[in-house]
Design an enzyme around this catalytic site. Structure first.
Site, PDB file in Angstrom:
ATOM      1  N   ASN A   9       0.969  -1.082   0.063  1.00 49.50           N
ATOM      2  CA  ASN A   9       0.003  -0.119   0.240  1.00 49.50           C
ATOM      3  C   ASN A   9       0.828   1.269   0.055  1.00 49.50           C
ATOM      4  O   ASN A   9       1.488   1.716   1.086  1.00 49.50           O
ATOM      5  CB  ASN A   9      -0.951  -0.144   1.261  1.00 49.50           C
ATOM      6  CG  ASN A   9      -1.716   1.370   1.411  1.00 49.50           C
ATOM      7  OD1 ASN A   9      -1.765   2.166   0.238  1.00 49.50           O
ATOM      8  ND2 ASN A   9      -2.521   1.357   2.483  1.00 49.50           N
ATOM      9  N   TRP A  10       1.089   1.854  -1.182  1.00 50.14           N
ATOM     10  CA  TRP A  10       2.113   2.962  -1.293  1.00 50.14           C
ATOM     11  C   TRP A  10       1.441   4.402  -0.590  1.00 50.14           C
ATOM     12  O   TRP A  10       2.289   5.239  -0.472  1.00 50.14           O
ATOM     13  CB  TRP A  10       2.206   3.148  -2.835  1.00 50.14           C
ATOM     14  CG  TRP A  10       3.104   1.996  -3.482  1.00 50.14           C
ATOM     15  CD1 TRP A  10       3.647   0.970  -2.823  1.00 50.14           C
ATOM     16  CD2 TRP A  10       3.547   1.952  -4.838  1.00 50.14           C
ATOM     17  NE1 TRP A  10       4.208   0.274  -3.972  1.00 50.14           N
ATOM     18  CE2 TRP A  10       4.208   1.117  -5.110  1.00 50.14           C
ATOM     19  CE3 TRP A  10       3.325   2.860  -5.796  1.00 50.14           C
ATOM     20  CZ2 TRP A  10       4.890   0.543  -6.339  1.00 50.14           C
ATOM     21  CZ3 TRP A  10       4.040   2.644  -7.078  1.00 50.14           C
ATOM     22  CH2 TRP A  10       4.781   1.533  -7.269  1.00 50.14           C
ATOM     23  N   LYS A  11       0.319   4.210  -0.494  1.00 50.44           N
ATOM     24  CA  LYS A  11      -0.474   5.602   0.272  1.00 50.44           C
ATOM     25  C   LYS A  11      -0.101   6.722  -0.813  1.00 50.44           C
ATOM     26  O   LYS A  11      -0.079   6.527  -2.020  1.00 50.44           O
ATOM     27  CB  LYS A  11      -0.022   5.904   1.731  1.00 50.44           C
ATOM     28  CG  LYS A  11      -0.173   4.472   2.395  1.00 50.44           C
ATOM     29  CD  LYS A  11      -0.268   4.697   3.787  1.00 50.44           C
ATOM     30  CE  LYS A  11      -0.175   3.243   4.589  1.00 50.44           C
ATOM     31  NZ  LYS A  11      -0.368   3.611   6.090  1.00 50.44           N
ATOM     32  N   HIS A  95      -9.756   1.276   4.392  1.00 47.23           N
ATOM     33  CA  HIS A  95      -8.484   1.667   5.362  1.00 47.23           C
ATOM     34  C   HIS A  95      -8.813   2.642   6.476  1.00 47.23           C
ATOM     35  O   HIS A  95      -9.542   3.621   6.118  1.00 47.23           O
ATOM     36  CB  HIS A  95      -7.473   2.122   4.319  1.00 47.23           C
ATOM     37  CG  HIS A  95      -6.184   2.245   4.789  1.00 47.23           C
ATOM     38  ND1 HIS A  95      -5.460   3.167   5.826  1.00 47.23           N
ATOM     39  CD2 HIS A  95      -5.063   1.291   4.874  1.00 47.23           C
ATOM     40  CE1 HIS A  95      -4.581   2.791   6.361  1.00 47.23           C
ATOM     41  NE2 HIS A  95      -3.916   1.718   5.676  1.00 47.23           N
ATOM     42  N   GLU A  97      -7.066   4.999   7.282  1.00 47.57           N
ATOM     43  CA  GLU A  97      -6.972   6.525   7.306  1.00 47.57           C
ATOM     44  C   GLU A  97      -8.023   7.214   6.450  1.00 47.57           C
ATOM     45  O   GLU A  97      -8.368   8.246   6.536  1.00 47.57           O
ATOM     46  CB  GLU A  97      -5.654   6.640   6.161  1.00 47.57           C
ATOM     47  CG  GLU A  97      -4.410   6.274   7.007  1.00 47.57           C
ATOM     48  CD  GLU A  97      -3.183   5.858   6.244  1.00 47.57           C
ATOM     49  OE1 GLU A  97      -2.970   5.632   5.167  1.00 47.57           O
ATOM     50  OE2 GLU A  97      -2.367   5.258   7.020  1.00 47.57           O
ATOM     51  N   GLU A 166      -5.931  -4.823  10.252  1.00 42.00           N
ATOM     52  CA  GLU A 166      -4.823  -3.511  10.609  1.00 42.00           C
ATOM     53  C   GLU A 166      -5.149  -2.976  11.974  1.00 42.00           C
ATOM     54  O   GLU A 166      -6.141  -1.732  11.710  1.00 42.00           O
ATOM     55  CB  GLU A 166      -4.887  -2.677   9.388  1.00 42.00           C
ATOM     56  CG  GLU A 166      -4.480  -3.258   7.961  1.00 42.00           C
ATOM     57  CD  GLU A 166      -3.716  -2.141   7.029  1.00 42.00           C
ATOM     58  OE1 GLU A 166      -2.906  -2.472   6.671  1.00 42.00           O
ATOM     59  OE2 GLU A 166      -4.336  -1.108   6.907  1.00 42.00           O
ATOM     60  N   GLY A 172       2.024   2.547  10.618  1.00 36.74           N
ATOM     61  CA  GLY A 172       3.028   3.574  10.551  1.00 36.74           C
ATOM     62  C   GLY A 172       3.640   3.896  11.821  1.00 36.74           C
ATOM     63  O   GLY A 172       4.190   4.904  11.991  1.00 36.74           O
ATOM     64  N   SER A 210       2.753  -2.020  10.187  1.00 39.50           N
ATOM     65  CA  SER A 210       4.239  -2.070  10.614  1.00 39.50           C
ATOM     66  C   SER A 210       4.842  -3.519  10.440  1.00 39.50           C
ATOM     67  O   SER A 210       5.920  -3.893  11.031  1.00 39.50           O
ATOM     68  CB  SER A 210       4.721  -1.607  11.929  1.00 39.50           C
ATOM     69  OG  SER A 210       4.119  -0.300  12.292  1.00 39.50           O
ATOM     70  N   GLY A 231       2.552  -1.288   4.278  1.00 36.44           N
ATOM     71  CA  GLY A 231       2.689   0.223   4.092  1.00 36.44           C
ATOM     72  C   GLY A 231       4.296   0.720   3.719  1.00 36.44           C
ATOM     73  O   GLY A 231       4.655   0.359   2.716  1.00 36.44           O
ATOM     74  N   GLY A 232       4.705   1.195   4.831  1.00 33.73           N
ATOM     75  CA  GLY A 232       6.323   1.665   4.769  1.00 33.73           C
ATOM     76  C   GLY A 232       7.141   0.777   3.987  1.00 33.73           C
ATOM     77  O   GLY A 232       8.012   1.329   3.241  1.00 33.73           O
TER      78      GLY A 232
HETATM   79  P1  PGA Z   1       2.514   0.498   7.703  1.00 34.84           P
HETATM   80  O1  PGA Z   1       0.852   0.655   6.743  1.00 34.84           O
HETATM   81  O2  PGA Z   1       3.220  -0.882   7.277  1.00 34.84           O
HETATM   82  O3  PGA Z   1       3.417   1.543   7.173  1.00 34.84           O
HETATM   83  O4  PGA Z   1       2.148   0.222   8.995  1.00 34.84           O
HETATM   84  C1  PGA Z   1       0.253  -0.545   6.682  1.00 34.84           C
HETATM   85  C2  PGA Z   1      -1.114   0.068   5.936  1.00 34.84           C
HETATM   86  O5  PGA Z   1      -1.761   1.207   6.486  1.00 34.84           O
HETATM   87  O6  PGA Z   1      -1.730  -0.863   5.252  1.00 34.84           O
END
Ligand code: PGA
Length: 248
Positions: A9-11, A95, A97, A166, A172, A210, A231-232
């Protein structure tokens, strides 16, 4: 046993140049037969670019969101049909967010999942509790409520979705759920899916929050963790490749 699924997930990260070099590095390191199914969730504007770069490769294209509407006067939105035009295979819905910053309710998320399924795109439905909810002992209740809305709206099609657990406090933040904590919630979700569909064993249950090169193997070794939403670490080719290799 089903193949695991690792989805990036590149966001809201990337550029034409950065996307091309990231995908090039992942493709070069991954080879033609990766240890699992692999997807990258890219910003909507770059779907066309990534569609072209990924054609004929072992990486599937994912979008990060889809409209709950089919078409029409919804300025700024992208429909499932439009995603389908670019061979999008998965779309992340709900998600945290989006729930947090864009006011997406359980009902909106369920509707988005429905739109995706109607266009032949697999929704990756995200569920997860906040830190306050976990500390209040409400984790199971929250994730079950979030998933129930999607089950209710999608009936027997529920066996076609992917579910990502999640925990909001792990996204994050560098704080990962322990493999045992994650497995516990995955078992709850698995039981709920099992009660809803006789084909529930097909459903991939991903962990996200994470997940990284160091902790992926232990998380992926849990019986009900069928992959990860990353994500990251999905922006760092070596880390993403290590997570893919941890599925072997
Ligand atoms: P993260 O994000 O791996 O940076 O914690 C995961 C996500 O939000 O899908």
């Amino acid at each position: 046993m089903k193949r695991k699924l690792i989805a990036g997930n590149w966001k809201m990260n990337g550029s034409l140049q950065a996307n091309a070099s990231l995908l090039q590095a992942i493709l070069a390191g991954m080879g033609a037969a990766p240890a699992c199914q692999v997807a990258v969730g890219v910003p909507a504007l770059y779907l066309a670019q990534c569609h072209a770069l990924l054609a004929g490769t072992a990486i599937d294209l994912a979008a990060q969101d889809v409209s709950a509407h089919e078409a029409g006067a919804y300025t700024g939105e992208v429909s499932a049909g439009m995603l389908k035009d670019f061979a999008v295979r998965f779309v992340i819905v709900g998600h945290s967010e989006r729930r947090q910053y864009h006011g997406e309710t359980d009902e909106i998320v369920a509707c988005k999942a429905q739109r995706a399924l109607a266009s032949g795109i697999t929704p990756i439905v995200c569920v997860g509790e906040t830190l306050a909810e976990r500390e209040a002992g409400r984790t199971d209740e929250v994730v079950k409520r979030q998933l129930a809305a999607v089950i209710h709206a999608n009936g027997h099609c529920i066996s076609e979705v992917v579910v990502a657990y999640e925990p909001v406090w792990a996204i994050g933040t560098g704080k990962t759920a322990s493999p045992e904590q994650a497995q516990q919630v995955h078992a709850v979700l698995r039981a709920q899916l099992h009660a809803a569909s006789e084909h529930s064993d097909r459903i991939h249950l991903l962990y996200g929050g994470s997940m990284n090169a160091a902790n992926a193997a232990a998380l992926l070794a849990q019986p009900d963790i069928d992959g990860g939403l990353i994500g990251g670490a999905a922006l760092k080719p070596q880390d993403f490749l290590t997570i893919i290799a941890a599925c072997a």
